[in-house]
Design a protein around this motif. Sequence first.
Motif, short mmCIF file in Angstrom:
data_model
loop_
_atom_site.label_atom_id
_atom_site.label_comp_id
_atom_site.label_asym_id
_atom_site.label_seq_id
_atom_site.Cartn_x
_atom_site.Cartn_y
_atom_site.Cartn_z
N ALA A 1 20.47 14.17 -3.77
CA ALA A 1 20.69 13.14 -4.09
C ALA A 1 20.59 12.52 -2.91
N ASP A 2 22.11 12.34 -1.93
CA ASP A 2 22.50 12.17 -0.50
C ASP A 2 20.97 12.22 0.39
N TRP A 3 20.95 13.45 0.59
CA TRP A 3 20.17 13.94 1.52
C TRP A 3 18.20 13.59 1.56
N ILE A 4 18.28 13.99 0.53
CA ILE A 4 16.86 13.72 0.49
C ILE A 4 16.93 12.32 -0.28
N VAL A 5 17.22 11.36 -1.08
CA VAL A 5 16.82 10.28 -1.89
C VAL A 5 16.88 9.30 -0.15
N THR A 6 17.49 9.32 0.72
CA THR A 6 18.03 8.81 2.19
C THR A 6 17.12 8.89 2.48
N LYS A 7 16.69 9.95 3.10
CA LYS A 7 15.28 9.94 4.02
C LYS A 7 14.14 9.58 3.41
N LEU A 8 14.18 9.14 1.94
CA LEU A 8 12.72 8.48 1.23
C LEU A 8 12.95 7.15 1.95
N LEU A 9 13.56 6.81 1.88
CA LEU A 9 14.19 5.37 1.95
C LEU A 9 14.43 5.10 3.36
N ASP A 10 15.34 5.81 4.74
CA ASP A 10 15.19 5.08 5.89
C ASP A 10 14.32 5.68 7.15
N GLY A 11 13.44 7.41 6.21
CA GLY A 11 12.79 7.92 6.72
C GLY A 11 13.69 9.45 7.59
N TYR A 12 12.90 9.72 8.26
CA TYR A 12 13.69 11.61 8.32
C TYR A 12 12.52 11.90 9.37
N TRP A 13 13.16 13.77 10.21
CA TRP A 13 13.46 13.66 11.58
C TRP A 13 11.97 15.00 11.56
N TRP A 14 11.03 15.32 11.53
CA TRP A 14 10.01 15.81 11.23
C TRP A 14 9.29 16.24 12.50
N LYS A 15 9.17 17.74 13.23
CA LYS A 15 8.90 18.00 14.44
C LYS A 15 9.56 17.08 15.86
N GLY A 16 10.59 17.27 15.58
CA GLY A 16 10.95 15.99 16.69
C GLY A 16 10.92 14.98 17.69
N GLU A 17 10.31 14.35 16.06
CA GLU A 17 10.81 12.60 16.24
C GLU A 17 11.46 11.84 14.68
N TYR A 18 11.51 11.35 15.35
CA TYR A 18 11.65 9.94 13.81
C TYR A 18 10.79 9.37 12.95
N MET A 19 10.35 9.86 11.76
CA MET A 19 9.46 9.18 11.24
C MET A 19 9.57 8.05 10.15
N PRO A 20 9.26 6.87 10.44
CA PRO A 20 9.42 6.39 9.58
C PRO A 20 8.62 6.30 7.84
N SER A 21 9.66 5.95 7.07
CA SER A 21 9.34 6.02 5.99
C SER A 21 7.94 5.52 5.49
N ARG A 22 7.08 6.60 4.61
CA ARG A 22 5.69 6.02 4.01
C ARG A 22 5.78 5.58 2.42
N VAL A 23 7.08 5.63 1.60
CA VAL A 23 7.61 5.60 -0.02
C VAL A 23 7.73 4.45 0.72
N ASN B 1 0.68 -1.03 0.03
CA ASN B 1 0.04 -0.21 0.02
C ASN B 1 1.04 0.95 -0.08
N LYS B 2 1.55 1.34 0.44
CA LYS B 2 3.21 2.35 0.46
C LYS B 2 3.22 3.02 -1.43
N PRO B 3 3.39 3.88 -1.85
CA PRO B 3 3.36 4.52 -2.70
C PRO B 3 4.79 4.37 -3.65
N ARG B 4 4.89 3.41 -4.55
CA ARG B 4 6.17 2.70 -5.02
C ARG B 4 6.83 4.09 -6.00
N ILE B 5 8.29 5.00 -5.87
CA ILE B 5 8.72 5.68 -6.42
C ILE B 5 9.68 4.81 -7.39
#
Length: 455
Positions: A77-99, A59-63
């Motif tokens: 590419a490393d700044w952006i894509v790595t976060k799409l793979l491994d998640g990112y930091w948003w509003k003080g919390e780690y967020m797992p990737s949703r894509v 059910n995750k969007p395939r990118i």
Amino acid sequence: MSKKQFDIADRATDSLSITKILNSNPLLSRREMLGITGVAGITALSGMPTNVFAKTTANKPRIAVLASYWGATRSHADWIVTKLLDGYWWKGEYMPSRVEVVAIYLDQYETSVLGQKVAKSKGIPVFKTVGEAVTLGGEELAVDGVVIVAEHGDYPKDLKGRWLLPRWRIYQQVVKVFEQSKRAVPVFNDKHLSYDWDEAKWMFDKSRELNFPLNGGSSIPVYYRKPEKELDIDTPLKHSIVVGGASDEGGIFHCIDVLQAFVERRKGGETGVKSVQSIRGKETWEWVERNSWASKLLEAVAEDFDLNPGHFQENNRANVCIVEYNDGTKGAVISGKGVGWTFAGEIEGQNEPTIVSMLGWAGPFDQYHASNAQPHWITEMMVTKKEPFNAERLLLSTGITNHYVESNWENGRYSAVGRRVETPYMNMTYRTTRGPQFNTGERPPARPYIRGFDQ
């Protein structure tokens, strides 16, 4: 997720170490382990084979990621894509990737060694062409979203200083597949659409013709702010400046995009751009002195940062981008060091200017985390299939940048005091409805992303 948990996760590079960490850290939730370890994590936790896990993420969007160059930890590419793979930091919390990144194309493949390593470690195929990447080697569109990161790489610059990056070339190959498949999906394009106005306008027009969401631009408008403030919609904004690093086309685009992110919220909404002018060198300060609104706002920024009088004017290699809007509003980007990216606006009815700064840009390895808010909004668009902000803003920021560069050239000759370029075709109008989109809360720990190797 706490800093301690994030540091623990950074050591989890295989199923055995994951199991050991889980046993010694029972407070780590299943959700947290899934977010930081991906396939290896769920296999270790549940004993399920990886093919079963693939079904659970259907059910995750395939990118499809289409990058010009991915060969350094400081590349976009490393700044952006790595976060799409491994998640990112948003509003003080780690967020797992949703894509789910399912395909990669590397325009400069031979030098994109880091991208090759990441793809191999994640089990993501690297395709030889754009068309193959978005069709997954088939004949029709086979992904739910496209991310174009055509920033960095060994590409030439022209006489005017424009970096001839292949954003349009990659984008038009994506559009070709859309048209052949009679279906389109959201597209993110890092930074400005193109160094050429005609190409940029074509890119925007295609998104409207084929009815797909388009997003992109700078990461700075959604970066951390001080104070944590957004202008209200319909703010009676009279004049605005942005002070920041604006030494070249790429640098000034960040500042211009910040300017647009604020001025689009003015009373009546965006009315389009009437003219753009570039002035460079010492003449910059002569223009500032002649325009009291600009000098007043610049002095307010210097005072806000407790800088010595004349701090900015000490820069003899300064430059200013002057923007006049169709409703009479005026704005300018003025180069200046030591203030990050700072907006200052004169608002009707207020005695003092409103000043908002985007500060604290992280160092080389911390830059993994510098653009966390941008991957968040990329993800939001892929999940919701809606533009986080009006794509017209991206087109206007692109056009202002294009015409700023053109302003200093006429009939093949350069002039430090550029001509005023009339832009009747930049008459895009819209009203933003979005609330604050910048990142807030605790900043992420200063650690590289999880992949088992440094470079």
